[in-house]
Design a protein around this motif. Structure first.
Motif, mmCIF file in Angstrom:
data_model
loop_
_atom_site.group_PDB
_atom_site.id
_atom_site.type_symbol
_atom_site.label_atom_id
_atom_site.label_comp_id
_atom_site.label_asym_id
_atom_site.label_seq_id
_atom_site.Cartn_x
_atom_site.Cartn_y
_atom_site.Cartn_z
ATOM 1 N N THR A 25 1.002 -1.248 -0.089
ATOM 2 C CA THR A 25 0.042 -0.020 -0.073
ATOM 3 C C THR A 25 0.914 1.170 0.033
ATOM 4 O OG1 THR A 25 -1.801 -0.957 1.068
ATOM 5 C CG2 THR A 25 -1.934 1.259 1.054
ATOM 6 N N LEU A 26 1.792 1.411 0.637
ATOM 7 C CA LEU A 26 2.722 2.592 1.010
ATOM 8 C C LEU A 26 3.665 2.579 -0.458
ATOM 9 C CD1 LEU A 26 4.492 2.144 4.340
ATOM 10 C CD2 LEU A 26 2.902 3.976 3.579
ATOM 11 N N THR A 27 4.002 1.495 -1.080
ATOM 12 C CA THR A 27 4.686 1.674 -2.356
ATOM 13 C C THR A 27 3.778 2.280 -3.646
ATOM 14 O OG1 THR A 27 6.002 -0.287 -1.784
ATOM 15 C CG2 THR A 27 5.843 0.492 -4.105
ATOM 16 N N LEU A 28 2.549 1.815 -3.321
ATOM 17 C CA LEU A 28 1.688 2.174 -4.486
ATOM 18 C C LEU A 28 1.312 3.549 -4.247
ATOM 19 C CD1 LEU A 28 -0.871 -0.868 -5.031
ATOM 20 C CD2 LEU A 28 1.012 -0.087 -6.618
ATOM 21 N N ALA A 29 0.856 3.932 -3.143
ATOM 22 C CA ALA A 29 0.704 5.384 -2.486
ATOM 23 C C ALA A 29 1.598 6.329 -2.853
ATOM 24 C CB ALA A 29 0.377 5.480 -1.196
ATOM 25 N N VAL A 30 3.120 6.002 -2.741
ATOM 26 C CA VAL A 30 4.394 6.851 -2.960
ATOM 27 C C VAL A 30 4.268 7.040 -4.690
ATOM 28 C CG1 VAL A 30 6.711 7.018 -2.995
ATOM 29 C CG2 VAL A 30 5.491 6.298 -1.120
ATOM 30 N N CYS A 31 4.123 5.688 -5.243
ATOM 31 C CA CYS A 31 4.329 5.804 -6.550
ATOM 32 C C CYS A 31 3.038 6.749 -7.322
ATOM 33 C CB CYS A 31 3.949 4.425 -7.248
ATOM 34 S SG CYS A 31 3.724 4.455 -9.034
ATOM 35 N N VAL A 72 -4.183 13.422 3.089
ATOM 36 C CA VAL A 72 -4.874 12.909 4.310
ATOM 37 C C VAL A 72 -5.464 11.691 4.442
ATOM 38 C CG1 VAL A 72 -6.973 13.756 5.540
ATOM 39 C CG2 VAL A 72 -5.588 15.682 4.737
ATOM 40 N N ILE A 73 -6.038 11.169 3.207
ATOM 41 C CA ILE A 73 -6.557 9.888 3.013
ATOM 42 C C ILE A 73 -5.525 8.968 3.309
ATOM 43 C CG2 ILE A 73 -7.649 8.481 1.369
ATOM 44 C CD1 ILE A 73 -9.026 10.759 0.111
ATOM 45 N N LEU A 74 -4.305 9.255 2.446
ATOM 46 C CA LEU A 74 -3.382 8.121 2.746
ATOM 47 C C LEU A 74 -2.791 8.121 4.115
ATOM 48 C CD1 LEU A 74 -1.445 8.753 -0.603
ATOM 49 C CD2 LEU A 74 -3.013 6.886 -0.130
ATOM 50 N N GLY A 75 -2.772 9.257 4.740
ATOM 51 C CA GLY A 75 -1.993 9.401 6.121
ATOM 52 C C GLY A 75 -3.048 8.452 7.096
ATOM 53 N N SER A 76 -4.337 8.831 6.999
ATOM 54 C CA SER A 76 -5.367 7.980 7.528
ATOM 55 C C SER A 76 -5.284 6.347 7.423
ATOM 56 C CB SER A 76 -6.861 8.452 7.508
ATOM 57 O OG SER A 76 -6.964 10.029 7.742
ATOM 58 N N LEU A 77 -5.022 6.065 6.109
ATOM 59 C CA LEU A 77 -4.991 4.768 5.658
ATOM 60 C C LEU A 77 -3.775 4.177 6.563
ATOM 61 C CD1 LEU A 77 -5.846 2.471 3.949
ATOM 62 C CD2 LEU A 77 -4.327 3.226 2.301
ATOM 63 N N ILE A 78 -2.490 4.896 6.375
ATOM 64 C CA ILE A 78 -1.400 4.610 7.056
ATOM 65 C C ILE A 78 -1.358 4.201 8.247
ATOM 66 C CG2 ILE A 78 1.161 5.025 7.533
ATOM 67 C CD1 ILE A 78 1.153 6.316 4.577
ATOM 68 N N LEU A 79 -2.069 5.207 9.142
ATOM 69 C CA LEU A 79 -2.273 4.780 10.618
ATOM 70 C C LEU A 79 -3.024 3.900 10.720
ATOM 71 C CD1 LEU A 79 -2.809 8.716 11.751
ATOM 72 C CD2 LEU A 79 -1.141 7.098 12.325
ATOM 73 N N TYR A 80 -4.226 3.647 10.005
ATOM 74 C CA TYR A 80 -5.169 2.242 10.064
ATOM 75 C C TYR A 80 -4.263 1.143 9.795
ATOM 76 C CZ TYR A 80 -9.207 -0.523 9.348
ATOM 77 O OH TYR A 80 -10.171 -1.775 9.277
ATOM 78 N N ALA A 81 -3.541 1.002 8.945
ATOM 79 C CA ALA A 81 -2.633 -0.269 8.665
ATOM 80 C C ALA A 81 -1.560 -0.296 9.879
ATOM 81 C CB ALA A 81 -1.799 -0.080 7.125
ATOM 82 N N GLY A 118 9.536 2.888 5.969
ATOM 83 C CA GLY A 118 9.283 3.973 5.308
ATOM 84 C C GLY A 118 10.058 4.028 4.424
ATOM 85 N N MET A 119 11.545 3.862 4.525
ATOM 86 C CA MET A 119 12.413 4.139 3.847
ATOM 87 C C MET A 119 12.620 3.247 2.439
ATOM 88 S SD MET A 119 14.561 6.787 4.287
ATOM 89 C CE MET A 119 15.935 6.382 3.578
ATOM 90 N N LEU A 120 12.265 1.919 2.731
ATOM 91 C CA LEU A 120 12.141 0.940 1.867
ATOM 92 C C LEU A 120 11.089 1.238 0.616
ATOM 93 C CD1 LEU A 120 12.585 -2.420 3.685
ATOM 94 C CD2 LEU A 120 14.245 -1.298 2.020
ATOM 95 N N SER A 121 9.867 1.639 1.501
ATOM 96 C CA SER A 121 8.628 1.803 0.421
ATOM 97 C C SER A 121 8.792 3.022 -0.162
ATOM 98 C CB SER A 121 7.357 1.981 1.418
ATOM 99 O OG SER A 121 7.585 2.788 2.427
ATOM 100 N N LEU A 122 9.500 4.073 0.334
ATOM 101 C CA LEU A 122 9.687 5.431 -0.341
ATOM 102 C C LEU A 122 10.569 5.076 -1.513
ATOM 103 C CD1 LEU A 122 10.098 8.323 2.279
ATOM 104 C CD2 LEU A 122 8.717 8.165 0.375
ATOM 105 N N VAL A 123 11.634 4.504 -1.552
ATOM 106 C CA VAL A 123 12.790 4.176 -2.599
ATOM 107 C C VAL A 123 11.955 3.407 -3.543
ATOM 108 C CG1 VAL A 123 14.719 2.833 -2.905
ATOM 109 C CG2 VAL A 123 14.484 4.141 -0.941
ATOM 110 N N SER A 124 11.303 2.319 -3.115
ATOM 111 C CA SER A 124 10.558 1.345 -4.191
ATOM 112 C C SER A 124 9.343 2.218 -4.989
ATOM 113 C CB SER A 124 9.982 0.030 -3.479
ATOM 114 O OG SER A 124 9.093 0.449 -2.554
#
Length: 669
Positions: A25-31, A72-81, A118-124
Motif C-alpha cells: 500500500t505504501l509503495t503504490l501510494a508513493v508511486c 490526508v486519505i493516505l495518512g489515515s490509511l497508513i495509521l489504520y494499517a 518507510g525508507m524501503l517503501s519510499l525508495v521502491s
C-alpha cells in the motif's frame, strides 16, 4: 542505537509477510503521489505553446491542492494499517516487557521499524513512480495534443521533495501514534489478548429482514430519483437520491449478515455441508462488525468506477462537439432589453470603438423570442418538456448573411415557409422524429410548411457547446412583430494574421466590457469568444477534470482494497483460536484453506458487487448528461477501468488470501 536497529531490522525481515499489505500500500501510494505531482516537469507541458501554458499551470496547481486531500486519505490509511500491525504483535511486545525492556526502548524499536519500512517503501515507490510518470507524460501529451520534439527521461526533483516531505510527516505521525499506544499498554493485557474473544450477538432475524427490505426500498427509490432528474443538483430529488443511496447502502450491509445467515440456515443441505457452517458464521461475524466501513468502501468504489468509466468519455464528448460548436473564427452576442439605450451589437461596437479589417467577413443577426416554447410546437418526452426551452426566431435575410460566411447560397422562403435548425442533443431526437412524420408546423395559430426535409444541424454562433435548441428561420415580417432577444455577430478573420486578429478581438472585448467601471448603458454589454479560445479552454478544463478524477479514483481504489485486506488479516489474528479448535476437531489443511479462500473472496466481493450495481445507474445518468455536449462511447474507458480494477483487486486479494493462510498455518502447524 545499533542494537535497536538490529532488533528492528530483524523484526522487519522476520515479519515481512505481515508487512506485505502495509509495504504494498505504501509503495503504490508513493508511486501515485509522485507520478501526479511530477506532471509540471513532464516534457509535454514544458514544450506546450503559450496559449496552453495557462491551463497547464492550472492543472499543476489543482493537482497540488488535491494532493493535500490525498495526503490526508493516505495518512489515515497508513495509521489504520499501522494500528493493525501493532495489535497483531501485542504478545511479542508483552514478552519484551516481561524480559525487562522498558516502554521507551520498545518505542525506539518500533520507530526504527517504521523508519526501515518507510525508507524501503519510499525508495521502491519512487522507482515505480519514475517509471509510471514517463507513461503519464505520454498521456499528458496526447490529452493536450502536444507533439514532443524528442523523448527524454524526466526526474522531477520538486515532486520527489514533496513526496518525501508529505510521507515523512505521515511516518512521523505513525511514530507518535506508536509511542502513545505503547505508553498505555499493560503487560497482562498484552499477554492475554489472544484469549479475549469477541462475543458475537445476533439480533432477531425479523430485525434484519425489515432492515433488508428498507435497504431495497431506499436504493430503488434513490435510483428512480436520480434517473428522473439526472445531474441537476438544484432539484430536491437529486439530494434525496444521495441521502437514500447512502442510507440504503448502510442498511444493506447491516442487514446482510443476519439476513444471509437466516436464508442459508433454511437450506440445510448447504448449511451443514463441509465447513460451510463455520465459513458462514465467520463471514457473518465480519460483516456484523464492519458493516459501516464496508458501506463507505462500497460508496468509494462506486465513485471510482463512475469517474474512471465516464471521465475519458466526458472529455471526448466535450472535444468532439467543438467542431460543430465553433463554426466561425469568433462570435459575440448582446442580450437586449427594451429599456436598453442600444438595441444592436453593431451600434454598440461602433460606440465602443471595436472595429474590423476590410477583409474580415462579418455577419450581424438578431434572435427574436416570445412566450413560445419547444413543447408548444412538437411533442417532447417528460424528462425534457418541463425545461421550457424557448424557440428562437431568425429573419431569413439575416440567416442568409450567416450562410454567406460559409460561402453557401442564400435561401428564399415564402410567407408560409420556415426552416428548422437545431443541434442540441436533448431535444434533437424529438425534432427529427417530428419532421419524419410531419411536413408542417403550427406557430401562433398559423400553419407553416417546413422547407427542409431534415433538421439543419449547426450552431448559429461560436460557443463552448452545441447549444442551438430550436431556431426557426422565418420571413422577416413575422419577426418584426415579436420581441428582440439578442443581437449577435459572427466573424471570419481574413489575411495571414488570423491568430493575431483573434487575440486583438478578445483584447478589445476585455478592454471595453471587462472594465467594471464602464458605463454599460452607453456601450451596452456584450460577451464574445474565439474558436481558439474555446478550444483551449475546453481542452484545458476537460483535461484538468480528467486528471483529478483519475488521481482520486486510483487513490480511492487502493485505499478501499487496503482497508478490506487489513480487516481480513486483523480478523485472522483475532479468530485464530477458532481455527485451532477447527484443527483439533479433525479439519484438514485443504479444508481450512478452502474456507479461508471463500471468506476472503466473499468479503472482498460484496462491496464491489453493490458498487457495481450503483455504478450501472450512475454511469447511465452521467452519460445522459454528457450527451448534451456530444455523442459518447464509454467502451474504451470502461475497459481501462475494468483492467485497473482487476489488477488492483487481484493483487490485494491474492496478498490477503496468502497472508491469511500464513497467519493460520503458523498457529495451527
Amino acid at each position: 542505537m545499533g542494537m535497536y536497529f538490529k532488533i528492528a531490522f530483524g523484526n522487519v525481515k522476520k515479519s515481512f509477510k505481515d508487512y506485505t499489505i502495509y509495504f504494498l500500500t505504501l509503495t503504490l501510494a508513493v508511486c501515485i503521489f509522485y507520478s501526479f505531482n511530477s506532471i509540471e516537469s513532464q516534457k509535454a507541458l514544458v514544450e506546450m505553446s503559450a496559449s496552453g501554458k495557462e491551463y497547464a499551470s492550472m492543472l499543476t496547481q489543482i493537482i497540488s491542492y488535491v494532493s493535500v486531500f490525498v495526503a490526508v486519505i493516505l495518512g489515515s490509511l497508513i495509521l489504520y494499517a499501522n494500528n493493525f500491525l501493532i495489535k497483531k504483535r501485542n504478545k511479542e511486545l508483552g514478552i519484551y516487557m516481561t524480559l525487562g525492556m522498558g516502554k521507551q526502548k520498545i518505542s525506539r524499536i518500533l520507530i526504527m521499524e517504521t523508519v526501515i519500512v518507510g525508507m524501503l517503501s519510499l525508495v521502491s515507490g519512487l522507482i515505480l513512480g519514475l517509471i509510471t510518470s514517463q507513461g503519464l507524460s505520454v498521456v499528458v501529451s496526447k490529452l493536450f495534443e502536444v507533439k514532443m520534439s524528442e523523448y527524454n527521461f524526466v526526474i522531477s526533483i520538486a515532486a520527489i521533495g514533496k513526496t518525501v516531505l508529505y510521507f515523512g510527516i505521515m511516518f512521523m505521525l505513525v511514530m507518535i501514534f506508536n509511542t502513545y499506544v505503547i505508553s498505555k499498554y499493560k503487560i497482562i493485557d498484552l499477554l492475554t489478548v489472544g484469549k479475549k474473544t469477541e462475543e458475537i450477538r445476533f439480533k432477531s432475524p425479523f430485525v434484519y429482514l425489515i432492515a433488508f427490505v428498507l435497504s431495497m426500498v431506499s436504493l430503488v427509490t434513490a435510483y428512480k430519483f436520480i434517473i428522473d432528474v439526472g445531474l441537476i443538483a438544484s432539484d430536491p430529488k437529486f439530494l434525496m437520491s444521495i441521502i437514500l443511496g447512502v442510507i440504503g447502502t448502510v442498511l444493506f450491509f447491516f442487514s446482510l449478515a443476519g439476513f444471509m445467515l437466516y436464508i442459508v440456515k433454511k437450506s440445510k443441505g448447504i448449511y451443514f455441508k463441509g465447513l460451510n457452517i463455520f465459513t458462514i458464521k465467520q463471514i457473518n461475524s465480519k460483516i456484523n462488525t464492519n458493516f459501516l466501513s464496508m458501506s463507505v468502501i462500497s460508496l468509494m468504489l462506486f465513485l471510482t468506477i463512475c469517474v474512471l468509466s465516464t471521465g475519458f468519455s466526458f472529455k471526448s464528448a466535450l472535444e468532439a462537439g467543438l467542431k460543430g460548436a465553433t463554426p466561425f473564427d469568433a462570435s459575440a452576442n448582446m442580450f437586449i432589453n427594451p429599456d436598453y439605450k442600444l438595441q444592436s451589437i453593431e451600434e454598440a461596437f461602433k460606440v465602443a470603438g471595436i472595429n474590423f479589417h476590410e477583409d474580415d467577413k462579418i455577419a450581424y443577426y438578431n434572435e427574436y423570442r416570445d412566450d413560445t416554447v419547444i413543447s408548444d410546437i412538437i411533442t417532447l418526452n417528460n424528462d425534457v418538456k418541463d425545461m421550457y426551452f424557448h424557440v428562437s426566431f431568425i429573419k431569413v435575410s439575416e440567416y442568409n448573411r450567416i450562410r454567406e460566411l460559409d460561402n453557401e447560397e442564400p435561401i428564399e422562403l415564402q410567407d408560409n415557409e420556415v426552416l428548422i435548425t437545431s443541434n442540441f442533443s436533448k431535444v434533437l431526437p424529438y425534432i427529427e422524429e417530428y419532421m419524419s412524420e410531419n411536413h408542417s408546423v403550427k406557430i401562433k395559430d398559423k400553419v407553416y410548411k417546413i422547407k427542409n426535409d431534415k433538421v439543419i444541424k449547426h450552431n448559429l454562433r461560436t460557443y463552448y457547446m452545441q447549444n442551438n435548441m430550436l431556431s426557426i428561420i422565418i420571413n422577416d415580417d413575422f419577426c418584426n412583430g415579436i420581441e428582440l432577444s439578442s443581437s449577435n455577430i459572427n466573424i471570419n478573420f481574413g489575411g495571414n494574421d488570423k491568430i493575431q486578429r483573434e487575440s486583438d478581438f478578445i483584447s478589445n472585448m476585455n478592454r471595453v466590457y471587462g472594465d467594471p467601471n464602464r458605463d454599460y448603458d452607453k456601450v451596452g454589454f456584450a460577451l464574445g469568444n474565439t474558436r481558439t479560445e474555446v478550444y483551449g479552454e475546453v481542452k484545458g478544463m476537460s483535461t484538468t477534470v480528467l486528471f483529478v478524477v483519475i488521481y482520486l479514483g486510483i487513490v480511492f481504489l487502493i485505499s478501499s482494497m487496503a482497508v478490506l485486506a487489513l480487516q481480513q488479516l486483523s480478523e485472522a489474528s483475532d479468530s485464530i483460536n477458532r481455527y485451532v479448535a477447527l484443527k483439533k476437531l479433525g479439519a484438514n489443511k485443504k479444508s481450512i484453506n478452502k474456507t479461508i479462500f471463500y471468506q476472503t473472496l466473499i468479503y472482498f466481493s460484496l462491496p464491489v458487487l453493490l458498487a457495481f450495481i450503483h455504478s450501472i445507474v450512475g454511469i447511465k445518468v452521467t452519460n445522459e448528461f454528457i450527451t448534451m455536449y456530444g455523442s459518447t462511447d464509454i467502451s474504451a474507458s470502461s475497459f481501462i477501468t475494468a483492467l485497473i480494477f482487476i489488477v488492483v483487486y487481484g493483487i490485494y486479494f491474492y496478498t490477503t488470501y496468502t497472508g491469511y493462510k500464513n497467519i493460520v498455518k503458523n498457529k495451527i502447524a
